[in-house]
Design an enzyme around this catalytic site. Structure first.
Site, mmCIF file in Angstrom:
data_model
loop_
_atom_site.group_PDB
_atom_site.id
_atom_site.type_symbol
_atom_site.label_atom_id
_atom_site.label_comp_id
_atom_site.label_asym_id
_atom_site.label_seq_id
_atom_site.Cartn_x
_atom_site.Cartn_y
_atom_site.Cartn_z
ATOM 1 N N LYS A 11 1.845 -3.775 6.653
ATOM 2 C CA LYS A 11 2.280 -3.768 5.241
ATOM 3 C C LYS A 11 3.796 -3.640 5.171
ATOM 4 C CE LYS A 11 -1.616 -4.500 3.404
ATOM 5 N NZ LYS A 11 -1.890 -5.800 2.798
ATOM 6 N N SER A 58 0.839 -1.209 0.000
ATOM 7 C CA SER A 58 0.000 0.000 0.000
ATOM 8 C C SER A 58 0.864 1.245 0.000
ATOM 9 C CB SER A 58 -0.867 -0.026 1.264
ATOM 10 O OG SER A 58 -1.493 1.213 1.467
ATOM 11 N N TYR A 60 -2.187 -1.099 10.943
ATOM 12 C CA TYR A 60 -2.389 -1.596 9.568
ATOM 13 C C TYR A 60 -1.174 -1.272 8.709
ATOM 14 C CZ TYR A 60 -3.859 -1.766 4.727
ATOM 15 O OH TYR A 60 -3.895 -2.026 3.372
HETATM 16 P P1 NAD Z 1 -11.183 -6.866 0.960
HETATM 17 O O1 NAD Z 1 -11.418 -6.857 2.423
HETATM 18 O O2 NAD Z 1 -12.297 -6.517 0.056
HETATM 19 O O3 NAD Z 1 -10.595 -8.270 0.503
HETATM 20 C C1 NAD Z 1 -9.763 -9.047 1.342
HETATM 21 C C2 NAD Z 1 -10.345 -10.443 1.360
HETATM 22 O O4 NAD Z 1 -9.477 -11.280 2.125
HETATM 23 C C3 NAD Z 1 -11.721 -10.533 2.001
HETATM 24 O O5 NAD Z 1 -12.594 -11.180 1.112
HETATM 25 C C4 NAD Z 1 -11.497 -11.345 3.275
HETATM 26 O O6 NAD Z 1 -12.606 -12.164 3.560
HETATM 27 C C5 NAD Z 1 -10.273 -12.142 2.912
HETATM 28 N N1 NAD Z 1 -9.408 -12.553 4.020
HETATM 29 C C6 NAD Z 1 -8.854 -11.785 4.987
HETATM 30 N N2 NAD Z 1 -8.059 -12.519 5.756
HETATM 31 C C7 NAD Z 1 -8.091 -13.792 5.274
HETATM 32 C C8 NAD Z 1 -7.447 -14.997 5.621
HETATM 33 N N3 NAD Z 1 -6.587 -15.085 6.648
HETATM 34 N N4 NAD Z 1 -7.697 -16.099 4.874
HETATM 35 C C9 NAD Z 1 -8.545 -16.062 3.827
HETATM 36 N N5 NAD Z 1 -9.190 -14.941 3.458
HETATM 37 C C10 NAD Z 1 -8.954 -13.810 4.176
HETATM 38 O O7 NAD Z 1 -9.929 -5.894 0.687
HETATM 39 P P2 NAD Z 1 -9.381 -5.284 -0.660
HETATM 40 O O8 NAD Z 1 -9.743 -3.841 -0.709
HETATM 41 O O9 NAD Z 1 -9.736 -6.160 -1.790
HETATM 42 O O10 NAD Z 1 -7.823 -5.344 -0.360
HETATM 43 C C11 NAD Z 1 -7.036 -6.429 -0.784
HETATM 44 C C12 NAD Z 1 -5.607 -6.216 -0.339
HETATM 45 O O11 NAD Z 1 -5.124 -4.981 -0.858
HETATM 46 C C13 NAD Z 1 -5.418 -6.145 1.167
HETATM 47 O O12 NAD Z 1 -4.191 -6.771 1.478
HETATM 48 C C14 NAD Z 1 -5.326 -4.660 1.451
HETATM 49 O O13 NAD Z 1 -4.592 -4.391 2.595
HETATM 50 C C15 NAD Z 1 -4.597 -4.193 0.201
HETATM 51 N N6 NAD Z 1 -4.835 -2.790 -0.125
HETATM 52 C C16 NAD Z 1 -6.120 -2.333 -0.284
HETATM 53 C C17 NAD Z 1 -6.331 -0.998 -0.603
HETATM 54 C C18 NAD Z 1 -7.724 -0.464 -0.742
HETATM 55 O O14 NAD Z 1 -7.895 0.761 -0.695
HETATM 56 N N7 NAD Z 1 -8.743 -1.295 -0.934
HETATM 57 C C19 NAD Z 1 -5.237 -0.129 -0.772
HETATM 58 C C20 NAD Z 1 -3.958 -0.642 -0.617
HETATM 59 C C21 NAD Z 1 -3.756 -1.976 -0.293
HETATM 60 C C1 WQD Z 2 -9.587 9.531 0.742
HETATM 61 C C2 WQD Z 2 -9.799 11.008 1.021
HETATM 62 C C3 WQD Z 2 -10.249 11.547 3.311
HETATM 63 C C4 WQD Z 2 -14.137 9.678 3.637
HETATM 64 C C5 WQD Z 2 -7.059 4.523 2.852
HETATM 65 C C6 WQD Z 2 -6.036 3.855 3.731
HETATM 66 C C7 WQD Z 2 -4.821 3.501 2.910
HETATM 67 C C8 WQD Z 2 -5.217 2.679 1.695
HETATM 68 C C9 WQD Z 2 -6.293 3.336 0.911
HETATM 69 C C10 WQD Z 2 -5.069 0.354 2.195
HETATM 70 C C11 WQD Z 2 -9.110 11.484 2.292
HETATM 71 C C12 WQD Z 2 -11.409 11.893 2.434
HETATM 72 C C13 WQD Z 2 -12.927 10.121 3.155
HETATM 73 C C14 WQD Z 2 -15.154 10.609 3.915
HETATM 74 C C15 WQD Z 2 -13.692 12.365 3.207
HETATM 75 N N1 WQD Z 2 -5.733 1.396 2.060
HETATM 76 N N2 WQD Z 2 -12.706 11.441 2.951
HETATM 77 N N3 WQD Z 2 -14.872 11.924 3.676
HETATM 78 O O1 WQD Z 2 -7.379 7.528 3.692
HETATM 79 O O2 WQD Z 2 -6.417 7.940 1.377
HETATM 80 O O3 WQD Z 2 -6.476 5.679 2.281
HETATM 81 O O4 WQD Z 2 -7.400 3.638 1.777
HETATM 82 O O5 WQD Z 2 -3.890 0.190 2.172
HETATM 83 O O6 WQD Z 2 -3.974 2.787 3.735
HETATM 84 O O7 WQD Z 2 -5.674 4.748 4.746
HETATM 85 O O8 WQD Z 2 -8.600 6.732 1.605
HETATM 86 O O9 WQD Z 2 -10.911 6.751 0.831
HETATM 87 O O10 WQD Z 2 -10.465 6.837 3.324
HETATM 88 O O11 WQD Z 2 -9.915 8.821 1.930
HETATM 89 O O12 WQD Z 2 -13.493 13.577 3.027
HETATM 90 O O13 WQD Z 2 -16.246 10.276 4.358
HETATM 91 O O14 WQD Z 2 -11.187 11.245 1.210
HETATM 92 O O15 WQD Z 2 -10.048 12.497 4.304
HETATM 93 O O16 WQD Z 2 -8.628 12.758 2.063
HETATM 94 P P1 WQD Z 2 -7.181 7.074 2.317
HETATM 95 P P2 WQD Z 2 -10.044 7.211 1.948
#
Ligand code: NAD
Ligand code: WQD
Length: 366
Positions: free
Chosen positions: A183, A154, A179
């Site tokens: 990562k 991330s 969190y």
């Molecule tokens: P999500 O929660 O939609 O998907 C994760 C899935 O993993 C879920 O379906 C959950 O049931 C499953 N899961 C969790 N722990 C498990 C385990 N031990 N065994 C089997 N299944 C398990 O999340 P996402 O948004 O699709 O994110 C996927 C990955 O990307 C995560 O590692 C997250 O940290 C990373 N990531 C997400 C974002 C974002 O904004 N969505 C940004 C950066 C990184």
């Molecule tokens: C985006 C912008 C908020 C909600 C998060 C995790 C990051 C990564 C991605 C996994 C920010 C603003 C939000 C609301 C708002 N995930 N906002 N009103 O915080 O950039 O990142 O998801 O790795 O680790 O921290 O994403 O979508 O929460 O926010 O104004 O109701 O929207 O302040 O500026 P963020 P977000």
């Protein structure tokens, strides 16, 4: 949507990673099984589609702790067939044994807990699942000589970056949340595992910026359980009348319009990057590298609201509120390395992201 029919023939060469593609062959092709942990989740489910489109055979491992089995039905409607699915914890070696009964070509490891606020309240859960399960899973791969691992990292690892855009050499900052720490820890773990595997394990560490949107078919998308903390799912639920008005978290930041800036990319673009990373590992067996995945452009919260209104014709009910603790002012990617090395860049616009997110929300209903 027309189900995917054309498969790719892949012929094993001398050992894992040595794979030749012959495109356009009929369905007699031998497909390569790719374990997709977290494959029922938001990014994982879209990656399952991208893998099938590229001729791979995804195998979903997801214990559904943050997703629903109905995702499998959506995938079936897109793909025209059922994807292999195991409802198990990917960190449980005994439960995972059946998954490895047939040959596995590689693993894309999405499974993790991902809510920043929850991680502050329950750090133990985040250490156990995000770090513990990754260690267990990597051990399973090394035991079996599985050569390719793609990991979900991330942009959160950069914290408040000192210069923008951030490239992969931008220093990683001390984590702002449990969190974020998980990562960083997993990246370190995988660097150590890569070194210990002595050329037998290739690793792609993918640092995602802000994935949004949904598959254009509206058969799969983001399914936040409870009140969404992220901007776009809250926005679409607010417009759908499920939530009250959206609170913009702060308009006094040192940015052109006072609101925070992020790099929002379409989840289908992000899914395609995983295929590109897998294919890079096939071409460079035993390598390890880290890639930023973003559009390279920053958008402010106000710009997102405006783009949504332009894309859908729907006004977003909102009000200005105070800053949210832990938010960085601005972050967006320098994604040139992914373009140069993986041959990947985003194709979809912010408006397309938001139109697809809204189509998905409309399908879910109010
Ligand atoms: P999500 O929660 O939609 O998907 C994760 C899935 O993993 C879920 O379906 C959950 O049931 C499953 N899961 C969790 N722990 C498990 C385990 N031990 N065994 C089997 N299944 C398990 O999340 P996402 O948004 O699709 O994110 C996927 C990955 O990307 C995560 O590692 C997250 O940290 C990373 N990531 C997400 C974002 C974002 O904004 N969505 C940004 C950066 C990184
Ligand atoms: C985006 C912008 C908020 C909600 C998060 C995790 C990051 C990564 C991605 C996994 C920010 C603003 C939000 C609301 C708002 N995930 N906002 N009103 O915080 O950039 O990142 O998801 O790795 O680790 O921290 O994403 O979508 O929460 O926010 O104004 O109701 O929207 O302040 O500026 P963020 P977000």
């Amino acid at each position: 949507m027309e189900p995917y029919r054309t498969l790719r023939l892949r012929i094993y060469g001398n050992g894992p990673g040595k794979v030749t593609d012959i495109c356009g062959m009929a369905e007699t092709a031998q497909s390569l099984r790719i374990i997709v942990t977290g494959g029922a989740g938001f990014i994982g489910s879209h990656t399952v589609v991208a893998l099938v489109e590229a001729g791979y055979e995804p195998v979903i491992v997801d214990d559904l702790r943050n997703s629903k089995a109905s995702v499998l039905d959506g995938l079936e409607r897109i793909l025209g067939r059922r994807v292999e699915f195991h409802a198990v914890d990917c960190g449980n070696a005994a439960a995972m044994a059946p998954v490895f009964e047939r040959p596995v070509h590689g693993v894309i490891h999405f499974a993790a807990d991902k809510a920043v606020g929850e991680s502050v309240a329950h750090p133990e859960q985040y250490f156990a699942n995000n770090i513990g399960a990754t260690a267990q899973l990597t051990d399973m791969l090394r035991e079996r000589g599985i050569a390719h691992l793609v990991f979900s990292s991330s942009c959160t690892v950069y914290g408040e970056a000192s210069a923008l855009p951030v490239d992969e050499n931008t220093p990683v900052k001390p984590a702002a949340s449990p969190y974020g720490f998980t990562k960083q820890a997993c990246e370190s773990l995988l660097r150590y595992s890569h070194a210990a595997a002595d050329g037998q394990l290739g690793v792609a560490l993918l640092r995602y910026f802000n994935p949004i949107g949904a598959h254009p078919s509206a058969e799969i998308g983001e399914l936040p359980l409870g009140t969404p903390a992220n901007l776009v799912p809250f926005l679409t639920q607010s417009v759908a009348g499920i939530r009250g008005e959206l609170t913009v978290h702060g308009d006094d930041y040192p940015t052109p319009d006072g609101t925070c800036i992020r790099d929002y990319l379409h989840v289908v673009d992000l899914a395609e990057a995983h295929v590109a990373a897998l294919q890079w590992l096939e071409r460079h067996p035993g390598s390890l590298d880290v890639f930023n995945l973003g559009t390279g452009e920053g958008s402010s919260v106000k710009q997102v609201l405006q783009a949504f209104e332009e894309a859908t014709g729907r006004p977003v009910p909102h009000r200005m509120g105070p800053r949210r603790a832990g938010d960085v002012t601005a972050i967006y990617a320098d994604a040139t390395k992914a373009a140069d090395v993986l041959g990947w860049s985003t194709k979809r616009s912010l408006q397309q992201c938001l139109a697809d997110a809204w189509r998905w929300q409309e399908k879910l209903g109010g």
